[in-house]
Scaffold this motif. Structure first.
Motif, PDB file in Angstrom:
ATOM      1  N   ARG A 496       0.833  -1.199   0.000  1.00 52.96           N
ATOM      2  CA  ARG A 496       0.000   0.000   0.000  1.00 52.96           C
ATOM      3  C   ARG A 496       0.872   1.256   0.000  1.00 52.96           C
ATOM      4  O   ARG A 496       1.959   1.264   0.584  1.00 52.96           O
ATOM      5  N   SER A 497       0.368   2.309  -0.623  1.00 50.28           N
ATOM      6  CA  SER A 497       1.065   3.593  -0.648  1.00 50.28           C
ATOM      7  C   SER A 497       0.031   4.714  -0.750  1.00 50.28           C
ATOM      8  O   SER A 497      -1.105   4.491  -1.167  1.00 50.28           O
ATOM      9  N   VAL A 498       0.433   5.911  -0.351  1.00 50.10           N
ATOM     10  CA  VAL A 498      -0.471   7.061  -0.363  1.00 50.10           C
ATOM     11  C   VAL A 498       0.244   8.257  -0.989  1.00 50.10           C
ATOM     12  O   VAL A 498       1.370   8.585  -0.617  1.00 50.10           O
ATOM     13  N   SER A 499      -0.439   8.894  -1.943  1.00 52.22           N
ATOM     14  CA  SER A 499       0.031  10.155  -2.528  1.00 52.22           C
ATOM     15  C   SER A 499      -0.857  11.267  -1.965  1.00 52.22           C
ATOM     16  O   SER A 499      -2.083  11.228  -2.123  1.00 52.22           O
ATOM     17  N   VAL A 500      -0.239  12.235  -1.306  1.00 56.91           N
ATOM     18  CA  VAL A 500      -0.991  13.297  -0.635  1.00 56.91           C
ATOM     19  C   VAL A 500      -0.852  14.600  -1.426  1.00 56.91           C
ATOM     20  O   VAL A 500       0.249  15.135  -1.579  1.00 56.91           O
ATOM     21  N   ASP A 501      -1.977  15.087  -1.958  1.00 58.23           N
ATOM     22  CA  ASP A 501      -2.003  16.378  -2.651  1.00 58.23           C
ATOM     23  C   ASP A 501      -2.323  17.462  -1.632  1.00 58.23           C
ATOM     24  O   ASP A 501      -3.389  17.433  -0.993  1.00 58.23           O
ATOM     25  N   LEU A 502      -1.421  18.416  -1.489  1.00 59.64           N
ATOM     26  CA  LEU A 502      -1.555  19.461  -0.476  1.00 59.64           C
ATOM     27  C   LEU A 502      -1.930  20.792  -1.118  1.00 59.64           C
ATOM     28  O   LEU A 502      -1.464  21.123  -2.215  1.00 59.64           O
ATOM     29  N   SER A 503      -2.768  21.553  -0.424  1.00 60.75           N
ATOM     30  CA  SER A 503      -3.165  22.882  -0.899  1.00 60.75           C
ATOM     31  C   SER A 503      -3.353  23.795   0.299  1.00 60.75           C
ATOM     32  O   SER A 503      -3.463  23.346   1.444  1.00 60.75           O
ATOM     33  N   CYS A 504      -3.408  25.094   0.020  1.00 54.58           N
ATOM     34  CA  CYS A 504      -3.558  26.087   1.072  1.00 54.58           C
ATOM     35  C   CYS A 504      -4.943  26.001   1.706  1.00 54.58           C
ATOM     36  O   CYS A 504      -5.956  25.858   1.012  1.00 54.58           O
ATOM     37  N   GLY A 505      -4.996  26.086   3.012  1.00 57.75           N
ATOM     38  CA  GLY A 505      -6.259  26.091   3.726  1.00 57.75           C
ATOM     39  C   GLY A 505      -6.058  26.658   5.122  1.00 57.75           C
ATOM     40  O   GLY A 505      -4.935  26.678   5.633  1.00 57.75           O
ATOM     41  N   THR A 506      -7.121  27.090   5.732  1.00 54.04           N
ATOM     42  CA  THR A 506      -7.012  27.675   7.072  1.00 54.04           C
ATOM     43  C   THR A 506      -6.925  26.611   8.161  1.00 54.04           C
ATOM     44  O   THR A 506      -6.671  26.925   9.314  1.00 54.04           O
TER      45      THR A 506
END
Length: 554
Positions: A496-506
């Protein structure tokens, strides 16, 4: 059919009008349909009335621009028509941001979203102007994004401020530990030298004790015991052989044969082994009584005697002598260690020594004639010196590990935790979300897990491995993705593996989970750590000059 013919007629009329106006030379580049203002300087008229293709391949008449015939291989002579498939049509989009489409899509009867003003369909008139409505919505969305970014940037600023304080604290801590490390290294070296001296002295003392008559006598007894056991074993083997011979003789003996010597031997063997006739009642108790009186030495007892550590007995003898001495009764060994303690540490040692003696008395380890347990071939003073050296060495190793770990953290704060170490604040922070029958959890720089909401079973999804390595390290794009690898293996599938897409948020929040490929998961996560100021974020919503100009006009 009639509508198609009408559409073709209108297109032909438009192209004819274009040909007529093409005969009239444009006065300024701004009058050239579909031309990007950024290229105006390339289309300035010259005295020769010619135009050079932007790729420099050909020179054509200026009047051939937008004449619906492709003269330039790069399509630069037809920005406003569909004559060149590789050209680009620029849309002004008043009230919104400018856009552009491929020339092949000009006047194709389809409203392209890139040209909300419908200018790409200038001949067909198929598209209405919607830039005002679209621009308003766009600006509202941009304003919401701007507010989110502004709020998030403040939170990110607090992360940075905390990280700066943490970095300063760690740097101070490292310097302090390094100073302690140098002092501890000197202390360990002194303990090592003292241990070597004590061992040497102990060895000399032991050799001296070995010359005593008592020790020599013990050695002689041990040697005699070994030889006696060897002789006994040999005799036992011979006895076993004799028993075997007599046993065979007794079995094959013919009592009718009048050989008194053989008969006497067989009868004696049977009486010895108990194979003769059972004794009478009067004789039986006497035999049992004789057996009870016998004391047989077991082999394990002889083994213990042979394995006895004679050298340790020498030290124990010394300790018993010390226990008889009134001056040495309470922790004599601890008092002897005084001579090995440096003056600078004597006050601390004195307190430790007195406490140790008190507890040893309570536990009954001293105050009685009790031999101490020491290592082979060394006295208790050597064991004490070795324990001291070992203890200091362990403390030194722990200190070294602490320094290494802190230095590794500082190095990560310069590289892995963002350009201003803002991500350090999130190290170990976890976000989760319920999706279907599972709760998914992501701990930044740690692990990703999947927990069943039914039975609580947990699957390891992966451990933090890297940022987006395809982007330049330190860039905004670099910090927009994290990869968590080497999770638990799927049944009949990959790890298993996870790709994390990050974006700006409060907030730090896990928004969604998907599984585009088997056992390869994709998380969408928001975090204030990615709310870079506009001037830092080349990939963010930085307003172009055109957008600012439109904003001023509105």
């Amino acid at each position: 059919m009639r509508s198609v013919a009408l559409f073709s007629l209108l297109t032909l009329l438009a192209y004819s009008a274009s040909s007529v106006t093409a005969e009239q030379k444009p006065i300024t580049p701004s009058s050239i349909r579909g031309l990007n203002p950024a290229l105006y300087d390339k289309y300035e008229p010259n005295t020769a009335g010619t135009f050079q293709c932007l790729d420099g391949s050909r020179i054509i008449k200026y009047s051939a621009i937008n004449d619906d015939y492709c003269d330039c291989p790069d399509g630069s002579d037809e920005p406003g028509t569909s004559a060149c498939s590789n050209g680009v049509f620029w849309c002004k989009n008043e009230g919104h941001i400018p856009g552009q489409v491929l020339s092949s899509r000009v006047n194709d009867g389809i409203c392209d979203p890139e040209c909300c003003d419908g200018s790409d369909e200038w001949a067909t008139g198929a598209c209405a102007k919607k830039c005002a409505e679209i621009g308003k919505k766009f600006r509202e969305e941009e304003e919401a994004i701007r507010k989110t970014r502004k709020t998030g940037a403040k939170i990110r600023g607090s992360y940075i401020k905390w990280a700066q304080g943490e970095k300063k604290r760690l740097e101070t801590e490292v310097e302090t530990m390094k100073k302690e490390l140098r002092e501890k290294e000197q202390e360990v070296e002194r303990a090592r030298v003292a241990l070597e001296k004590t061992e040497s002295k102990s060895k000399e003392e032991l050799e001296k004790k070995k010359t005593s008559p008592l020790y020599q006598s013990l050695l002689t007894h041990r040697l005699t015991l070994t030889r006696l056991r060897s002789k006994t074993q040999r005799l036992q083997n011979e006895l076993d052989t004799l028993h075997s011979i007599l046993d065979e003789l007794s079995k094959g003996y013919n009592p009718n044969y009048q050989d008194m010597a053989v008969k006497a031997a067989v009868v004696g063997y049977e009486e010895l082994t108990g194979k003769a006739a059972a004794p009478s009642e009067e004789e039986k108790p006497q035999v049992e009584e004789n057996k009870e009186d016998e004391e047989e030495i077991k082999d394990w007892e002889l083994d213990e005697l042979e394995r006895k550590d004679l050298e340790s007995l020498l030290w124990q003898s010394g300790l018993e002598d010390e226990a008889d001495d009134d001056d040495e009764e309470e922790g004599g060994l601890l008092w002897k260690i005084d001579e090995y303690i440096p003056d600078s540490l004597y006050d601390s040692w004195e307190s430790v020594r007195d406490t140790a003696i008190e507890w040893m008395i309570r536990l009954g380890l001293i105050g009685k004639k009790k031999a101490s347990k020491t290592s082979v071939a060394e006295g208790p003073h050597v064991a004490a010196a070795r324990d001291k050296h070992r203890g200091l060495s362990n403390e030194l190793n722990k200190l070294k590990n602490a320094v290494t770990n802190t230095e590794d953290t500082l190095e990560k704060m310069d590289k892995e935790y963002g350009p201003q170490a803002e991500w350090k604040k999130l190290d170990g922070v976890c976000v989760d979300k319920v999706s279907g029958d599972y709760t998914y959890e992501l701990c930044f720089f740690g692990k990703a897990t999947q927990k069943s909401n039914k039975d609580g079973a947990t699957n390891h999804m992966g451990t933090f491995s890297e940022w987006k390595t395809a982007a330049e390290q330190g860039s905004f794009e670099y910090y927009t993705k994290q990869l968590y690898k080497n999770g638990a293996r799927c049944w009949n599938g990959p790890l298993r593996s996870v790709s994390v897409d990050l974006s700006c948020g409060t907030q730090n929040a896990l928004l969604s989970i998907s599984e585009p490929e088997k056992c390869e998961y994709r998380y969408k996560v928001t975090t204030p750590a990615l709310c870079w100021p506009d001037e830092q974020d080349a990939g963010g919503s930085v307003k172009s000059e055109e957008e600012e100009k439109i904003k001023e006009e509105l």
